[in-house]
Design a protein around this motif. Sequence first.
Motif, PDB file in Angstrom:
ATOM      1  N   ASP A  78      -0.214  10.078  91.021  1.00  0.00           N
ATOM      2  CA  ASP A  78       0.147   8.901  90.238  1.00  0.00           C
ATOM      3  C   ASP A  78       0.454   9.207  88.780  1.00  0.00           C
ATOM      4  O   ASP A  78       0.651   8.304  87.995  1.00  0.00           O
TER       5      ASP A  78
ATOM      6  N   PHE B  24       8.102   3.823  83.069  1.00  0.00           N
ATOM      7  CA  PHE B  24       7.165   3.332  84.073  1.00  0.00           C
ATOM      8  C   PHE B  24       6.339   4.507  84.581  1.00  0.00           C
ATOM      9  O   PHE B  24       6.872   5.541  84.967  1.00  0.00           O
TER      10      PHE B  24
ATOM     11  N   TRP C 171       3.346   5.611  87.288  1.00  0.00           N
ATOM     12  CA  TRP C 171       2.545   5.209  88.451  1.00  0.00           C
ATOM     13  C   TRP C 171       1.054   5.245  88.123  1.00  0.00           C
ATOM     14  O   TRP C 171       0.290   4.363  88.531  1.00  0.00           O
TER      15      TRP C 171
ATOM     16  N   LYS D 255      -0.639   4.792  85.311  1.00  0.00           N
ATOM     17  CA  LYS D 255      -1.073   3.626  84.535  1.00  0.00           C
ATOM     18  C   LYS D 255      -0.949   2.348  85.360  1.00  0.00           C
ATOM     19  O   LYS D 255      -1.840   1.482  85.329  1.00  0.00           O
ATOM     20  N   TYR D 256       0.137   2.246  86.118  1.00  0.00           N
ATOM     21  CA  TYR D 256       0.386   1.029  86.889  1.00  0.00           C
ATOM     22  C   TYR D 256      -0.676   0.820  87.972  1.00  0.00           C
ATOM     23  O   TYR D 256      -1.156  -0.292  88.183  1.00  0.00           O
TER      24      TYR D 256
ATOM     25  N   GLU E 195      -3.874  -0.323  86.340  1.00  0.00           N
ATOM     26  CA  GLU E 195      -3.798  -1.711  85.878  1.00  0.00           C
ATOM     27  C   GLU E 195      -3.895  -2.706  87.030  1.00  0.00           C
ATOM     28  O   GLU E 195      -4.459  -3.788  86.891  1.00  0.00           O
ATOM     29  N   THR E 196      -3.327  -2.329  88.188  1.00  0.00           N
ATOM     30  CA  THR E 196      -3.324  -3.243  89.336  1.00  0.00           C
ATOM     31  C   THR E 196      -4.489  -2.990  90.282  1.00  0.00           C
ATOM     32  O   THR E 196      -4.625  -3.689  91.299  1.00  0.00           O
TER      33      THR E 196
ATOM     34  N   LYS F 268       0.201   0.697  97.992  1.00  0.00           N
ATOM     35  CA  LYS F 268       1.432   0.803  97.216  1.00  0.00           C
ATOM     36  C   LYS F 268       2.363   1.861  97.814  1.00  0.00           C
ATOM     37  O   LYS F 268       1.915   2.840  98.427  1.00  0.00           O
TER      38      LYS F 268
ATOM     39  N   ASP G 152       7.100  -5.570  93.897  1.00  0.00           N
ATOM     40  CA  ASP G 152       6.247  -5.965  92.789  1.00  0.00           C
ATOM     41  C   ASP G 152       7.059  -6.645  91.690  1.00  0.00           C
ATOM     42  O   ASP G 152       8.066  -6.120  91.207  1.00  0.00           O
TER      43      ASP G 152
ATOM     44  N   PRO H 198      11.751   0.076  87.752  1.00  0.00           N
ATOM     45  CA  PRO H 198      10.413  -0.414  87.410  1.00  0.00           C
ATOM     46  C   PRO H 198      10.144  -1.739  88.096  1.00  0.00           C
ATOM     47  O   PRO H 198      11.072  -2.375  88.613  1.00  0.00           O
ATOM     48  N   PRO H 199       8.886  -2.190  88.129  1.00  0.00           N
ATOM     49  CA  PRO H 199       8.580  -3.499  88.721  1.00  0.00           C
ATOM     50  C   PRO H 199       9.424  -4.590  88.078  1.00  0.00           C
ATOM     51  O   PRO H 199       9.813  -4.488  86.917  1.00  0.00           O
TER      52      PRO H 199
END
Length: 533
Positions: free
Chosen positions: A31, A38, A40, A42-43, A46-47, A182, A212, A244-245
């Motif tokens: 990740d 973007f 992965w 950090k994302y 966060e999620t 994911k 997302d 990105p999302p």
Amino acid sequence: MQPSVIDWNDVRKHKYGRLSESASQYQEATDILELGHFTWDKYLKETCSVPAPVHCFKQSYTPPSNEFKISMKLEAQDPRNTTSTCIATVVGLTGARLRLRLDGSDNKNDFWRLVDSAEIQPIGNCEKNGGMLQPPLGFRLNASSWPMFLLKTLNGAEMAPIRIFHKEPPSPSHNFFKMGMKLEAVDRKNPHFICPATIGEVRGSEVLVTFDGWRGAFDYWCRFDSRDIFPVGWCSLTGDNLQPPGTKVCVYLNKKGSTGPHLDKKKVQQLPDHFGPARASVVLQQAVQACIDCAYHQKTVFGFLKRGHGGAVISAVFDREQHTLNLPAVNSITYVLRFLEKLCHNLRSDNLFGNQPFTQTHLSLTTAEYSHSHDRYLPGETFALGNSLARSLEPHSDSMDSTLNPTNLVSTSQNVRTPGYRPLLPSCGLPLSTASAVHRLCSRGSDRYLESRDASRLGGRDPSSWTVEDVMQFVREADPQLGPHADLFRKHEIDGKALLLLRSDMMMKYMGLKLGPALKLSYHIDRLKQGKF
């Protein structure tokens, strides 16, 4: 730990110099991939989510290399009629995927395939397995002309070599996905994009792919072994572009602004007031395509662009051909506006786009003003504007122009050919003595006939310019015994160019001629090529 996960980490170690030795370390390693701005890593934090393990996917643990080139030809299943195998041309490349167009179809039915898909094969594979190449669904010409079209489209074309095809990976033993995992997935409404996604539901052998940030607008169900879904980090390993999302951006059109000398103001007035809200790449594609569609001469606008990588595709029609190219991959409104600023500067139609609605009482930031306040490029962003026409049109050039390359056009015309043609069909395989005897037989009778006949209206004309009627006259005049077969050339719509490509085996297989007439015609065609007729 699953063996497949270890294999995937080995790949990452080779590329990134990292290797995780536990499940938690693996998650951190997989990740940490940064894609544009973007990330992965950090994302996922966060999620509070986890990536789907690699063994869930029908994808190679080591992503396959992509050695295909634009304009290469191959065999592919028609996605709208999977029982048909057709000839396809590579018209786009991104990561481990190919954008394909079936020969005889148009650009509205392009589709994408992985380089290790079983649905693509080298030229000749269909016939080797006892099949016949078929025209695509919606073939633009008369069905009876398919054999000759096939002949023309393969003549002189560059065939994709067998060595660059890859074996399709095996399917997982069953559905390992769980809700909330994911992944990266193809956006089926915009299949040139791969985006971050989540498993929204699992039902038997199917999974619900949710994108997302898009609230169900692009969701779809697919089998767990679909080739459209990938592990987290796939795009980074293959060099494909991960969008990105979902974030809504919107570019507004200034219909009261100057359209310059290249854009038709009446056509501009018919455009929408804004492009989007949608992904940045979609907005850019819509805005650039609008400029092309509104141009007095589409070639002019196309000339200011050069091929990007990973972005949407635009098209233009000029010189009696359709041309396409990829825009660059973008992931921010900043880049979209700066790109449009540069294009509009070359078109001398400044202030055509902005980031807010254009009204009489409230003016938005124009592309120029916006870019001056956001003059930092995002990681991985590069301009894809060329100045092939700019120098002749502009009294001065922008300081950035010197770094831009001339345009590279991707022509989908069947007239563009490259060396490397190998026949799809074998030669008729007659023994040398038999072929020589037939040659002598044909030459004795025909030469006497040719010497005695009056000068034909075909004399002195380039055979490649002949019409179907000219070809029929040639057949009748070449040998009286061939006259009854002349109508076959009308039935198969064989003009001069097609005639020069015919061989005896093709005439026997596709036109139903017997060996004798086919060999006689082949002899006369050879003489025609040598300029002796």
